[in-house]
Enzyme design. Structure first.
Site, PDB file in Angstrom:
ATOM      1  N   HIS A 131       0.604  -9.546   4.664  1.00  0.00           N
ATOM      2  CA  HIS A 131      -0.282  -8.432   4.567  1.00  0.00           C
ATOM      3  C   HIS A 131      -1.031  -8.548   3.052  1.00  0.00           C
ATOM      4  O   HIS A 131      -1.136  -7.853   2.280  1.00  0.00           O
ATOM      5  CB  HIS A 131       0.069  -7.049   4.685  1.00  0.00           C
ATOM      6  CG  HIS A 131      -1.138  -6.115   5.367  1.00  0.00           C
ATOM      7  ND1 HIS A 131      -1.207  -5.553   6.426  1.00  0.00           N
ATOM      8  CD2 HIS A 131      -2.044  -5.754   4.376  1.00  0.00           C
ATOM      9  CE1 HIS A 131      -2.254  -4.792   6.584  1.00  0.00           C
ATOM     10  NE2 HIS A 131      -2.809  -4.946   5.313  1.00  0.00           N
ATOM     11  N   GLN A 155       0.764  -1.257   0.066  1.00  0.00           N
ATOM     12  CA  GLN A 155      -0.288   0.069   0.058  1.00  0.00           C
ATOM     13  C   GLN A 155       0.690   1.076  -0.137  1.00  0.00           C
ATOM     14  O   GLN A 155       0.304   2.285  -0.244  1.00  0.00           O
ATOM     15  CB  GLN A 155      -0.828  -0.033   1.187  1.00  0.00           C
ATOM     16  CG  GLN A 155      -2.118  -1.208   1.178  1.00  0.00           C
ATOM     17  CD  GLN A 155      -2.955  -1.140   2.277  1.00  0.00           C
ATOM     18  OE1 GLN A 155      -2.715  -1.829   3.205  1.00  0.00           O
ATOM     19  NE2 GLN A 155      -4.018  -0.404   2.088  1.00  0.00           N
ATOM     20  N   ASN A 187      -2.178 -10.838   8.637  1.00  0.00           N
ATOM     21  CA  ASN A 187      -3.206  -9.543   8.765  1.00  0.00           C
ATOM     22  C   ASN A 187      -4.552 -10.096   8.398  1.00  0.00           C
ATOM     23  O   ASN A 187      -4.872 -10.618   6.958  1.00  0.00           O
ATOM     24  CB  ASN A 187      -2.717  -8.525   7.715  1.00  0.00           C
ATOM     25  CG  ASN A 187      -3.667  -7.152   8.125  1.00  0.00           C
ATOM     26  OD1 ASN A 187      -3.672  -6.487   9.320  1.00  0.00           O
ATOM     27  ND2 ASN A 187      -4.349  -7.033   7.038  1.00  0.00           N
ATOM     28  N   GLU A 188      -5.548  -9.928   8.976  1.00  0.00           N
ATOM     29  CA  GLU A 188      -7.048 -10.068   8.629  1.00  0.00           C
ATOM     30  C   GLU A 188      -7.335 -11.220   7.824  1.00  0.00           C
ATOM     31  O   GLU A 188      -7.803 -11.062   6.645  1.00  0.00           O
ATOM     32  CB  GLU A 188      -7.576  -8.980   8.274  1.00  0.00           C
ATOM     33  CG  GLU A 188      -7.512  -7.504   9.006  1.00  0.00           C
ATOM     34  CD  GLU A 188      -7.936  -6.285   8.309  1.00  0.00           C
ATOM     35  OE1 GLU A 188      -8.522  -6.545   7.321  1.00  0.00           O
ATOM     36  OE2 GLU A 188      -7.955  -5.418   8.849  1.00  0.00           O
TER      37      GLU A 188
HETATM   38  O1  IFM Z   1      -6.190  -0.529   4.203  1.00  0.00           O
HETATM   39  C1  IFM Z   1      -6.737  -1.663   4.844  1.00  0.00           C
HETATM   40  C2  IFM Z   1      -5.629  -2.571   5.392  1.00  0.00           C
HETATM   41  O2  IFM Z   1      -4.963  -3.051   4.282  1.00  0.00           O
HETATM   42  C3  IFM Z   1      -6.171  -3.619   6.089  1.00  0.00           C
HETATM   43  N1  IFM Z   1      -7.088  -3.212   7.127  1.00  0.00           N
HETATM   44  C4  IFM Z   1      -8.203  -2.210   6.643  1.00  0.00           C
HETATM   45  C5  IFM Z   1      -7.588  -1.245   5.942  1.00  0.00           C
HETATM   46  C6  IFM Z   1      -8.696  -0.267   5.411  1.00  0.00           C
HETATM   47  O3  IFM Z   1      -9.431  -0.589   4.579  1.00  0.00           O
END
Ligand code: IFM
Length: 382
Positions: A104, A20, A148-149
């Site tokens: 991620h 990102q 991550n998530e």
């Molecule tokens: O930008 C994302 C991030 O990569 C993961 N969690 C949520 C953020 C906002 O959508």
């Protein structure tokens, strides 16, 4: 309540992820959603960490781009490892505690060609990568976030079909969730073998499902499926819980998202600070330290961000007063950045990025957050 009113040694920081912000990455996303130069953080990390430091932060979360490190299967790129050594050292030099994520949502192209997360050997590939990185960087990095998530990614990539590899298959979805769980557990074991003092966890996106009366049944089911199942599975293989909080979903008449609060972000997401209190209370049962690894708002005009942070932190403090062991808060994100399939439009940053000139401009809300971090607390109750 007089300040400081957060625990001593509390971590105050912001989060980013490699794809990102860094720029110049070719991975499983780039042919569909190309981040291009992103924020050029790859060459400007010193400047960006200087800004974080000037904003009173004492910690920072970033991720390592697997596609940079292992460009070909089993071949590790020394130059890129060296780059991340410089990055983590740059944090240490500024007394910013590094929190490093290993996955991620991005994978190298060679792995994508082998089926990506669906590959039966995914946990092997991931833990081999994790082992190499942790061996190289653990002199400077104590906190490691393996994934991550995982559920959020799996849902978008394998159920909704919006994110790469854009599949819509419940079977693949179940399969890859299992692979991700195994990958975490294997990586956890590998990392603890390198040094048992290293702290390892995941960053889990939990939703505050709110359901009363008959709707409580559905709430429990949703909690179990979305919030707890993955954590239950790995509960003996994590030293802390990383919480990402963004969403509230009121359940009414068998329907989700019946929310009444109309205060929304630029993404149309409801702002519901109280929810962070409930998800924190729900995590109490795991008896692990909790770090809020993400909480943030897309707000280009910076009109709502300061109140967003303040209000969430007041609810965090209430959870702490009730005995929940919260040890850090990381705002998402330090910089405006590439918001996956939504591109560059959403502006989450404490710091605005001009994508033409790459100039950074600190937003007023960042100074409000700074006051809280420097005082280690904030005034007035909920
Ligand atoms: O930008 C994302 C991030 O990569 C993961 N969690 C949520 C953020 C906002 O959508």
């Amino acid at each position: 309540m007089s300040k400081p009113n957060f625990p001593k040694n509390f971590y105050w920081g912001a989060s980013t992820s490699a794809y990102q912000v860094e720029g110049g990455i070719k991975n499983n996303w780039s042919s569909v959603f190309d981040a291009g130069r992103a924020c050029d953080h790859y060459s400007r990390f010193q400047e960006d960490f200087g800004i974080a430091k000037s904003l009173g932060h004492n910690a920072h979360r970033l991720s390592i781009e697997w596609a940079r490190i292992e460009t070909e299967e089993g071949k590790f790129n020394e130059k890129e490892i060296e780059h991340y050594r410089e990055v983590t050292q740059a944090l240490r030099e500024r007394d910013l505690e590094p929190f490093v994520t290993l996955w991620h949502w991005t994978i190298p192209l060679w792995l994508q060609e082998k089926g990506g997360l669906k590959n039966k050997k995914f946990s092997f590939y991931f833990s081999r990568f994790a082992e190499r990185i942790v061996k190289e960087l653990s002199r400077d990095v104590l906190f490691w976030i393996t994934l991550n998530e995982p559920l959020f990614y799996a849902t978008n990539a394998y159920l909704k079909g919006t994110w790469p590899p854009q599949k819509k298959s419940i079977y693949q979805y179940i399969d890859i969730l299992k692979n991700l769980r195994d990958a975490h557990i294997q990586a956890y074991q590998v990392i603890k073998k390198i040094n048992s003092n290293l702290q390892v966890g995941i960053a889990k996106n939990n939703i505050y499902f709110e359901g009363r009366g008959i709707n409580a049944l559905l709430q429990h089911a949703a909690d179990w499926w979305w919030n707890f199942r993955f954590l239950d599975h790995i509960k003996n293989h994590q030293d802390f819980i990383g919480l990402n909080y963004y969403f509230h979903s009121r359940i009414q008449g068998l329907r989700f998202n019946q929310n009444e609060n109309k205060v929304i972000s630029d993404m149309g997401w409801e702002i519901y600070p109280e929810g962070i209190y409930h998800v924190l209370e729900d995590l109490y049962k795991y008896k692990k330290p909790i770090y809020i690894m993400e909480n943030g708002i897309a707000d280009a005009k910076d009109e709502k961000r300061a109140a967003f942070i303040r209000d969430h932190l007041r609810w965090v403090r209430k959870a702490i007063e009730n005995g929940v062991d919260v040890r850090g808060y990381f705002y998402w994100s330090l910089l405006d950045n590439f918001e996956w399939d939504k591109g560059f439009l959403p502006r989450f940053g404490l710091v605005e990025v001009d994508y033409k000139t790459m100039q950074r401009k600190i937003r007023p809300s960042a100074y409000e957050y700074k006051n809280i971090a420097v005082d280690n607390g904030l005034d007035s109750d909920i």
